[in-house]
Enzyme design. Structure first.
Site, short mmCIF file in Angstrom:
data_model
loop_
_atom_site.label_atom_id
_atom_site.label_comp_id
_atom_site.label_asym_id
_atom_site.label_seq_id
_atom_site.Cartn_x
_atom_site.Cartn_y
_atom_site.Cartn_z
N HIS A 166 0.82 -1.21 0.00
CA HIS A 166 0.00 0.00 0.00
C HIS A 166 0.86 1.27 0.00
CE1 HIS A 166 -3.73 1.95 -0.01
NE2 HIS A 166 -4.39 1.21 0.86
N ASP B 264 -2.22 2.31 -4.55
CA ASP B 264 -3.48 2.67 -3.90
C ASP B 264 -4.51 1.57 -4.13
OD1 ASP B 264 -2.43 5.09 -3.02
OD2 ASP B 264 -3.03 6.14 -4.85
#
Length: 406
Positions: free
Chosen positions: A377, A381
């Site tokens: 992450h 995204d």
């Protein structure tokens, strides 16, 4: 003429190796290019072969010893070896070992014997040249038999008689434990997986794909495909090509993290996870954008065969911008794959399972597969990760998109 047998030259990414197995003993005649020893590294098992006809004079490194790049492993004597040489040397070695109590044992056997307080001299040896094997130690612990006074060759028949009693390990109600040290490859896999979980902001998103279109296409053309290309048409090539197209559309999924830098790759090198007895290895398909389905299938088949035989080269497992793992071959319905650092994403394929699905208001039984994308992450995204899987889903449910590039 004496020749130094050296460990292979390791690449920069490999610091050292471990002597796994000596396939030849001192005094035993060998031919040119015959396998002498296996060197296990963090990634692959490297083979060292005889430079000429001759024999090993003596070993400088035993099984289990750590060796560096180009370190001397043994002394090799070039030239013809008389047939009597190995026969004479074996009894002599056994005779000299008997008075001194220096029993020949494999590293695993010695470790088990020391942990259980067993004297090596009391164990009946069945290995070559009187070597005590791991199985000998386990049999001794089970039966409590002592080593006969006769030489090692004559002691061999006794343990053979005990072989049928092996099921007693689990049928006598005894709680037997077996302790085996991790191989270097297994230890490296464990370290890297833990490191991935500790250093990456790992998250997994899921989707499912209707495999009917690909299955129908494969069924229709598999015979012609195999006849023309000499390789079977499987599912993996469709996923590799779909992933390649999706990686081109979402560069962040094809990137890697190097410290505080984000490295975007202008090519697609896809690793395909292969399970072997030594552990999981990930050989790399290079430049998949330029590969056809047949080339993908033949390369993966070759990787699988050589991986199981320990024949893959280190260079074939270095690099990679994305990884595909197929747990469905073992029946996995859903899983969460762990990142392969420094890559930022890995996709997991799973078992094709027929399930009732709602299609245009009707319940239809379709062959469905769950897909999982684990991603970092810090780099990717959630929106990109979800759209990446949706792209693969769309491409597989309408394979014509792969040809039309839409």
């Amino acid at each position: 003429m004496s020749i130094e047998i050296k460990a292979p030259t390791f690449p920069e990414s490999v610091a050292d190796g471990t002597v796994a197995t000596w396939h030849k003993k001192p005094g035993e005649a060998v031919q040119r290019d015959e396998l002498l020893v296996d060197i296990e590294t963090d990634k692959v098992v490297l083979e060292v072969v005889a430079p000429a006809d001759g024999m090993l004079k003596n070993l400088l490194k035993e099984e289990g010893d750590v060796v560096l790049s180009d370190e001397v492993l043994a002394i090799f004597v070039e030239g013809a070896v008389e047939a009597s040489a190995p026969q004479t040397s074996a009894p002599a070695a056994a005779a000299s070992a008997a008075p001194s109590g220096d029993v020949i044992m494999s590293p695993a056997a010695r470790k088990i014997a020391e942990e259980n307080g067993v004297q090596a001299a009391s164990i009946a040896a069945t290995g070559k040249d009187g070597r005590v094997t791991k199985e000998d130690v386990l049999n001794h612990l089970k039966t409590g038999d002592s080593k006969p006074a006769a030489p090692a060759p004559s002691a061999a028949p006794a343990p053979k008689k005990e072989t049928p009693a092996a099921p007693a390990f689990v049928s006598d109600g005894e709680r037997i434990e077996k302790r085996v040290p991790m191989t270097r490859l297994r230890a490296t896999i464990a370290r890297r997986l833990v490191e991935a979980q500790q250093t990456a902001a790992m998250l997994t998103t899921y989707n499912e794909v209707n495999m009917a279109p690909v299955m129908e296409l494969r069924k229709k053309y598999k015979d012609q495909f195999e006849k023309k290309h000499g390789v079977k048409l499987g599912f993996m090539s469709f996923f590799v090509k779909a992933a390649t197209e999706a990686l081109k559309r979402f560069p962040a999924v094809n990137a890697s993290i190097d410290g505080n830098d984000m490295v975007y790759h202008g090519y697609q090198d896809i690793g395909v996870a292969v399970s072997t007895e030594r552990g999981l290895v990930v050989p790399i398909l290079r430049d998949t954008d330029g590969m056809g389905l047949a080339e993908v299938e033949s390369t993966i088949a070759d990787f699988g065969l050589r991986a199981r035989d320990g024949k893959l080269g280190i260079d074939e497992m270095q690099g990679g911008t994305f990884t595909i793992s197929n747990g469905g071959t073992f029946g996995s319905l859903m899983s969460t794959p762990i990142l392969n650092p420094p890559q930022t994403a890995i996709m997991g394929m799973h078992k094709i399972q027929e399930r009732p699905m709602a299609v245009n208001g009707q319940v239809v039984i379709l062959p469905m597969m769950y897909l999982a994308l684990s991603y970092d992450h810090r780099m990717i995204d959630g929106k990109e990760a979800v759209q990446f899987l949706v792209t693969i889903k769309d491409l597989l449910e309408d394979p014509a998109r792969l040809l039309l590039d839409i």
